[in-house]
Write a protein that holds these residues in place. Sequence first.
Motif, PDB file in Angstrom:
ATOM      1  N   PHE A 149       0.819  -1.209   0.000  1.00 50.41           N
ATOM      2  CA  PHE A 149       0.000   0.000   0.000  1.00 50.41           C
ATOM      3  C   PHE A 149       0.855   1.263   0.000  1.00 50.41           C
ATOM      4  O   PHE A 149       0.436   2.307  -0.508  1.00 50.41           O
ATOM      5  N   ARG A 150       2.054   1.173   0.551  1.00 47.98           N
ATOM      6  CA  ARG A 150       2.908   2.377   0.600  1.00 47.98           C
ATOM      7  C   ARG A 150       3.398   2.787  -0.783  1.00 47.98           C
ATOM      8  O   ARG A 150       3.966   3.873  -0.949  1.00 47.98           O
ATOM      9  N   ASN A 151       3.210   1.922  -1.780  1.00 52.23           N
ATOM     10  CA  ASN A 151       3.554   2.326  -3.146  1.00 52.23           C
ATOM     11  C   ASN A 151       2.817   3.593  -3.552  1.00 52.23           C
ATOM     12  O   ASN A 151       3.326   4.401  -4.340  1.00 52.23           O
ATOM     13  N   TRP A 152       1.578   3.754  -3.058  1.00 54.48           N
ATOM     14  CA  TRP A 152       0.791   4.935  -3.402  1.00 54.48           C
ATOM     15  C   TRP A 152       1.332   6.201  -2.755  1.00 54.48           C
ATOM     16  O   TRP A 152       0.870   7.305  -3.059  1.00 54.48           O
ATOM     17  N   PHE A 153       2.328   6.045  -1.861  1.00 53.87           N
ATOM     18  CA  PHE A 153       2.920   7.201  -1.167  1.00 53.87           C
ATOM     19  C   PHE A 153       4.409   7.300  -1.465  1.00 53.87           C
ATOM     20  O   PHE A 153       5.186   7.770  -0.635  1.00 53.87           O
ATOM     21  N   GLN A 160       5.871   6.471   8.281  1.00 57.42           N
ATOM     22  CA  GLN A 160       5.981   7.898   7.961  1.00 57.42           C
ATOM     23  C   GLN A 160       4.702   8.469   7.343  1.00 57.42           C
ATOM     24  O   GLN A 160       4.600   9.678   7.145  1.00 57.42           O
ATOM     25  N   ILE A 161       3.742   7.614   7.027  1.00 62.33           N
ATOM     26  CA  ILE A 161       2.496   8.080   6.423  1.00 62.33           C
ATOM     27  C   ILE A 161       1.591   8.634   7.512  1.00 62.33           C
ATOM     28  O   ILE A 161       1.388   8.011   8.548  1.00 62.33           O
ATOM     29  N   ARG A 162       1.043   9.827   7.274  1.00 59.49           N
ATOM     30  CA  ARG A 162       0.204  10.486   8.266  1.00 59.49           C
ATOM     31  C   ARG A 162      -1.249  10.548   7.783  1.00 59.49           C
ATOM     32  O   ARG A 162      -1.565  10.307   6.626  1.00 59.49           O
ATOM     33  N   ARG A 163      -2.117  10.896   8.719  1.00 56.40           N
ATOM     34  CA  ARG A 163      -3.549  10.825   8.465  1.00 56.40           C
ATOM     35  C   ARG A 163      -3.987  11.745   7.329  1.00 56.40           C
ATOM     36  O   ARG A 163      -4.848  11.378   6.523  1.00 56.40           O
ATOM     37  N   LYS A 164      -3.403  12.935   7.244  1.00 53.58           N
ATOM     38  CA  LYS A 164      -3.824  13.856   6.185  1.00 53.58           C
ATOM     39  C   LYS A 164      -3.567  13.253   4.810  1.00 53.58           C
ATOM     40  O   LYS A 164      -4.443  13.282   3.921  1.00 53.58           O
ATOM     41  N   GLY A 211      -1.761  14.422  11.777  1.00 54.13           N
ATOM     42  CA  GLY A 211      -0.779  15.350  11.226  1.00 54.13           C
ATOM     43  C   GLY A 211      -0.527  15.111   9.750  1.00 54.13           C
ATOM     44  O   GLY A 211      -1.312  14.467   9.051  1.00 54.13           O
ATOM     45  N   SER A 212       0.600  15.647   9.283  1.00 55.30           N
ATOM     46  CA  SER A 212       0.931  15.598   7.864  1.00 55.30           C
ATOM     47  C   SER A 212       2.429  15.375   7.691  1.00 55.30           C
ATOM     48  O   SER A 212       3.229  15.797   8.525  1.00 55.30           O
ATOM     49  N   ASN A 213       2.786  14.707   6.621  1.00 55.58           N
ATOM     50  CA  ASN A 213       4.187  14.502   6.258  1.00 55.58           C
ATOM     51  C   ASN A 213       4.317  14.684   4.754  1.00 55.58           C
ATOM     52  O   ASN A 213       3.975  13.793   3.981  1.00 55.58           O
ATOM     53  N   HIS A 217       3.766  12.260   0.250  1.00 57.15           N
ATOM     54  CA  HIS A 217       2.700  12.805  -0.596  1.00 57.15           C
ATOM     55  C   HIS A 217       2.079  11.689  -1.422  1.00 57.15           C
ATOM     56  O   HIS A 217       2.784  10.916  -2.087  1.00 57.15           O
ATOM     57  N   PRO A 218       0.754  11.544  -1.430  1.00 56.56           N
ATOM     58  CA  PRO A 218       0.118  10.442  -2.150  1.00 56.56           C
ATOM     59  C   PRO A 218       0.101  10.658  -3.656  1.00 56.56           C
ATOM     60  O   PRO A 218       0.092  11.781  -4.144  1.00 56.56           O
TER      61      PRO A 218
END
Length: 529
Positions: A149-153, A160-164, A211-213, A217-218
């Motif tokens: 799933f982290r491929n999309w990020f 390191q993936i955040r809710r935003k 938060g955001s990171n 970026h998606p």
Amino acid sequence: MSFPISEQPLHPSARQLSFYLVFILCVFPVWSIPIFSWLFVLYELKGGGLWNLSWHGKALFTYALAEVLFSIYHYNLRTFVDGPCPIPPGNLEELILAFKRITQTGLADLPEDGNDEETLDVSRPGSPAVTIERLSPTDPRAVDFQNQFRNWFGGVPWSQIRRKEMCTWLYWSLFYAHMPDFDKIPPARLKVLLDCLDMVEKRTGTTIPDGSNPRAHPRLLTLDPVGIWWRPLIYYLLVALSDFLIKQLLIRVGGMTLGTRHGLDYLVRVPPMWNACKDPTPIVFAYGLGLGLLQYSTIICSFLTHLPDRPLFVLLQPHISQQIFHPRFLAPKNRKETTAIMRQLLIDFGWVPNPADVRKGETDDPKPRGITLASHSNGSYVHAWFLKDAPDLVSRSLFIDPVTFCGWEGDLCLKFLYNRATTGLQLIMNYFVSTEMGIANLLQRQFDWTANTLFFEEIPHSRNPSRNKFIMANDDVVLCAQRIKRYLVSHGVRKGLYYNSEGQHGLALVPGTEGFNEIMAWLKESEQY
């Protein structure tokens, strides 16, 4: 201390010598033609020596001017393509069901070389209808889902993936739009968004931090700027010329007929003595991205020569064949349009039963048995549309290098559209395929992931090797063949899968290869129902 695979950073590969050789010998000579044309035209106009040129020079100036004008036209088309995504949000219930189905995939304890005994529908063996429960973050199923799933990020470590960013991606995948502020999201949409977020957190065994990171970026496929590299006029003229010549060859030598129905182009050949109720089923072929008939002429001619006793229908797709002069170059038919037009065409050909005859009670006479649907690569999306909307038309299915499976994992998107090319083959795929305007328009503005995603249980008679055949290659640079093989095999596909451990994307279409022989043998074998 060892970290789970989902936490290991993906280090970019260094560019190989083949990359620079392909750039110098293939890409730059084509890419630079518009630049040199502009420089030549401006130089001659500014210097005022145009009328002193020899006829060779004037001919060259005329050509350069045509390239300049075409580059302006190309730029205007690019501006149009780079506009808003024209796809409206799909059916919300279908979207939610598809997303739930994605998070269910891989939850059941199925052996990678085993069989799936559970079914969602007794008439269609498929993936298990398991309950989505919260996994442990160290559960191998959770780690595997995190890693894919982290491929999309951009492949950043999962932690390191955040809710935003996660909500931004989920909102896009559900509604094909940028996510507004939370307090501006309509209540119905907000509930769906939070439900999907909850499914992701349960499936990954983690709680996405607030938060955001920006580093995570998606990838918002249909909203991000479209990656298009320009091409010269001469390139498109040569492609159009080759397409015209191959059509004439297939018509005059292969006995095919060119037809159009409601904007859908096709080539068709029907043997004179063929019987729809007794003889082998017709082959309907949907090809993939690239140069259309120029690229697929070999396999089409092979169908004509190796299988002369059965009809052949080739779906022409100018939007993925670099036919920039075609009126539907930037207006591809969608799922509903394509299946509706094709259904009526096949009924008119007499290849599939006519529902009107069935309603009239004319059931005593033998009825046509449907079609053998064959697809390669991107053509498997059309294949998926048929199996979703018109499964009654399809008697047998041949998937060659299918991209319709496991698309939710992001490998295809990351490898084909967002990755930095490092080898010569990747650069060829990047410049001559994925960044061409029509193809980029389809993939980055017209892409409907729910329509294009095929789940195992949506394939009729999925484990019957006489009804379904899957041809794949291990060293595929476009898709992650190992993941798709694992998905199919874990659901019981065995004899129906041909997997070349050393093959590449498209190799099975080359006459004389093992994959090609496998295709022809399967098409020729006795059809068992």
